[in-house]
Structures are given as structure tokens and as C-alpha cells.
Design an enzyme around this catalytic site. Structure first.
Site, short mmCIF file in Angstrom:
data_model
loop_
_atom_site.label_atom_id
_atom_site.label_comp_id
_atom_site.label_asym_id
_atom_site.label_seq_id
_atom_site.Cartn_x
_atom_site.Cartn_y
_atom_site.Cartn_z
N LYS A 1 -24.80 -20.83 -2.58
CA LYS A 1 -24.05 -19.74 -3.20
C LYS A 1 -24.92 -18.56 -3.61
O LYS A 1 -24.44 -17.43 -3.71
CB LYS A 1 -23.28 -20.27 -4.42
CG LYS A 1 -22.06 -21.10 -4.09
CD LYS A 1 -20.91 -20.23 -3.64
CE LYS A 1 -19.60 -21.01 -3.57
NZ LYS A 1 -18.45 -20.15 -3.21
N SER B 1 -24.38 -28.45 1.28
CA SER B 1 -24.23 -27.13 0.65
C SER B 1 -24.75 -27.04 -0.78
O SER B 1 -25.01 -25.95 -1.27
CB SER B 1 -22.77 -26.70 0.68
OG SER B 1 -21.96 -27.65 -0.01
#
Length: 336
Positions: A59, A310
Site C-alpha cells: 500500500k 501483499s
């Protein structure tokens, strides 16, 4: 920007600019293999370890790219954002490095580790709602009342461009990948990576992976079930989003080759696998694409598969839950 074709034409510039923009800001995370994983799945699997990224998640790429491109006037207004945890940390770090005040709304059940990490970067935290969507409404209200600059977690071209750099790195590290699996919440990572891949490597298949307990994008992609969920609560809290993004979904619909879902038990199995066999801690969202490879490898025709791990910001307090779900998965497999 709603015209996917036009956006794809311009995307090469966006993602290359993002790569240059992020060169000194993010880690070039490793693309790793696991002998055990390859033996279990009978595939050549390459794991993109974004759990080793700054702030423990991919992110930071989209958040940093967006924040770095704000004008001085936009920056002076301060930043407001909504996040299930990882976007919050990326925004907070990017804002801190640029000297911008940040106020971030997070769901009340956000893991304590993510809340404290975000606060450590200097952001003001507001806990609101049961899911990302309720936190988003709070951030939207704040933006309207205070006039702050909103940094969206996924529905923003600059954020998507930043996330798309994951795909470009993967293809540089292993040019002969034929399929990439990507976890999906609001769709910023999947849309950004799909645009990057289909622009430069159109032969590569892109498959999105959602938690079955938060499957709004999968429902819409497959034409079954509600497009907007009344509730969604998964151990993959980072991808527990009630509906697909307005900007991300048209891109996903046009460019993504397929989508699959994984159960809570399958996600937990992937978390435990990474801890026991790879000596690596990953969170639920980060384990989703691996869960699809571990538990659904028979449905994957490709041989050389990339999977985005992720994030690594796991909630340690929930490890007993992960273990129980993993054991339940073993029982289910024995019975079936």
C-alpha cells in the site's frame, strides 16, 4: 478515466512515472520460490514478498505516489483517508515525510498492531464503523466539513499507478511468468497490475483472488450474488470491502482474465504454511493468492505462476483462530 481503453493508452506513462517516483521511497521486494510449495502444487511458483515492503504492505506504493504528487495547496489542507490498516500506514508515512498532517479513519476492529503503527508515523486516528465502508463514510464526512485532501485507498488513478509497479517489478524479476494471482479488496492493486501487465505483457494472465466472506467483486465479475454486501468479516481484513471500486471495477471487468474465491480455512492454511515452511509471517489478505495456489492448484493450468504476498501486518492475537481454521481445513480434506 472511465474509458478503460483511453486510460490504458496513457497508463504506460503513469506507471513508468510511478516507478521513477517510488525509486527511492520503496523497497524492490524479492520474488522468492519455495521448494516445498513447488513440490506440493507441481508448479513453479514465485512469491512477490510485499510483506517485506516498507510499512509491511504494498500500500505504500500507491499512497506515496499520490501524496508526492499533491500540489502545495492540496498538501496545506491536510490529508484525510479511510483504511482497514495498510493504506493508513502508507498514507501516514508518506504524509510524515512530506510534513503534511494526516487524519485517518479505520474500522473499530482494525488490528491493534496496524493502529499503533499508523499512529507511530504521526497520523491522527479515528475508529469508526464495522468495516472499511463505514470508515470511508466517516472520512468523506471529514473531508466535506474540513476541506482536507482525500487520499483514496484504491479509487484513484495515481494510487492505481503506484500499485501497478508491483507487476512491472515481477516481470523484470521473472520475465517468463505466465500467470499472476492478485488479492482483491476494493481492486486498486488488481486494476493497477492488470493495466500494467496488459499494456506491456498482454500474454500474461491476471487472476484476482477474493475472500469468500467478502466477495463483492467476484460476485459482480461472475454475475452472481449481491454486488454490494450487507456485511463482510474475514480474517483477511485488508480485503474485506463491501463493494468494488467505481474506477477499479471497469478496468477489472475488461482486463482481468478470471477471479476465484478462497475460504477462511484456505486463507488460514496459507498463513500457517508460510510461517511453518517459509519462516515468514503474512496477514490474511497477504495469504489470499497463496491460498488459491495451495488449495486450487488443479484449476490453474499455468506452470510458472506469480503470487502477490501483499502484506505482513498480521494480528498476532488471532493466531489461535488461524490455527483452528487450518486444522479444520485438514479435517475437511480428509473427509472429502
Amino acid at each position: 478515466m472511465n474509458d478503460v481503453g483511453n486510460y490504458q493508452e496513457k497508463y504506460g506513462v503513469h506507471v513508468v512515472n510511478a516507478m521513477e517516483n517510488l525509486l527511492q521511497a520503496v523497497h524492490r521486494t524479492p520474488l522468492q520460490q519455495s521448494t516445498t510449495l513447488n513440490e506440493v502444487t507441481h508448479k513453479d511458483v514465485f512469491l512477490k514478498m510485499e510483506n517485506l515492503q516498507r510499512t509491511g504492505s504494498f500500500k505504500i506504493r500507491g499512497a506515496y505516489n499520490k501524496v508526492s504528487m499533491l500540489t502545495d495547496i492540496e498538501a496545506a489542507r491536510g490529508i484525510v483517508a479511510a483504511s482497514a490498516g495498510n493504506h493508513a500506514q502508507g498514507v501516514a508515512l508518506a504524509a510524515s515525510e512530506r510534513g503534511i498532517k494526516a487524519k485517518i479513519f479505520m474500522p473499530v476492529h482494525t488490528p491493534t498492531s496496524k493502529i499503533e503503527a499508523t499512529r507511530s508515523y504521526g497520523a491522527e486516528i479515528v475508529l469508526e464503523g464495522e468495516s472499511y465502508n463505514e470508515a470511508f463514510k466517516g472520512a468523506e464526512r471529514e473531508q466535506q466539513e474540513r476541506g482536507a485532501t482525500f487520499v483514496h485507498a484504491f479509487d484513484d488513478p495515481d494510487v492505481m499507478a503506484g500499485q501497478g509497479t508491483v507487476a512491472l517489478e515481477m516481470m523484470q524479476q521473472c520475465p517468463d511468468l505466465d500467470t499472476i494471482l492478485v488479492p482483491v479488496g476494493g481492486g486498486g492493486l488488481l486494476a493497477g497490475m492488470a493495466l500494467a501487465v496488459k499494456t506491456y505483457f498482454p500474454h500474461v494472465n491476471i487472476i484476482g483472488v477474493q475472500a469468500s466472506e467478502a466477495s463483492a467483486t467476484w460476485n459482480r465479475f461472475k454475475g452472481t450474488g449481491p454486488k454490494v454486501l450487507h456485511s463482510c468479516k474475514s480474517i483477511a481484513d485488508g480485503i474485506s470491502v463491501k463493494e468494488a471500486g467505481k474506477l477499479t471495477y471497469p478496468i477489472i471487468e475488461q482486463l482481468v482474465d478470471d477471479m476465484v474465491t478462497v475460504s477462511e480455512e484456505e486463507i488460514a492454511t496459507a498463513i500457517i504454511f508460510m510461517l511453518e515452511r517459509h519462516k515468514t509471517l503474512v496477514e490474511g489478505a497477504g495469504a489470499a493468492s497463496l491460498a488459491a495456489i495451495l488449495c486450487k492448484s488443479n484449476h490453474l493450468k499455468s506452470r510458472r505462476i506469480g503470487a502477490v504476498i501483499s502484506g505482513g501486518n498480521a494480528d498476532i492475537e488471532k493466531f489461535s483462530t488461524y490455527k483452528k481454521l487450518s486444522e479444520r481445513a485438514k479435517t475437511i480434506r480428509r473427509i472429502s
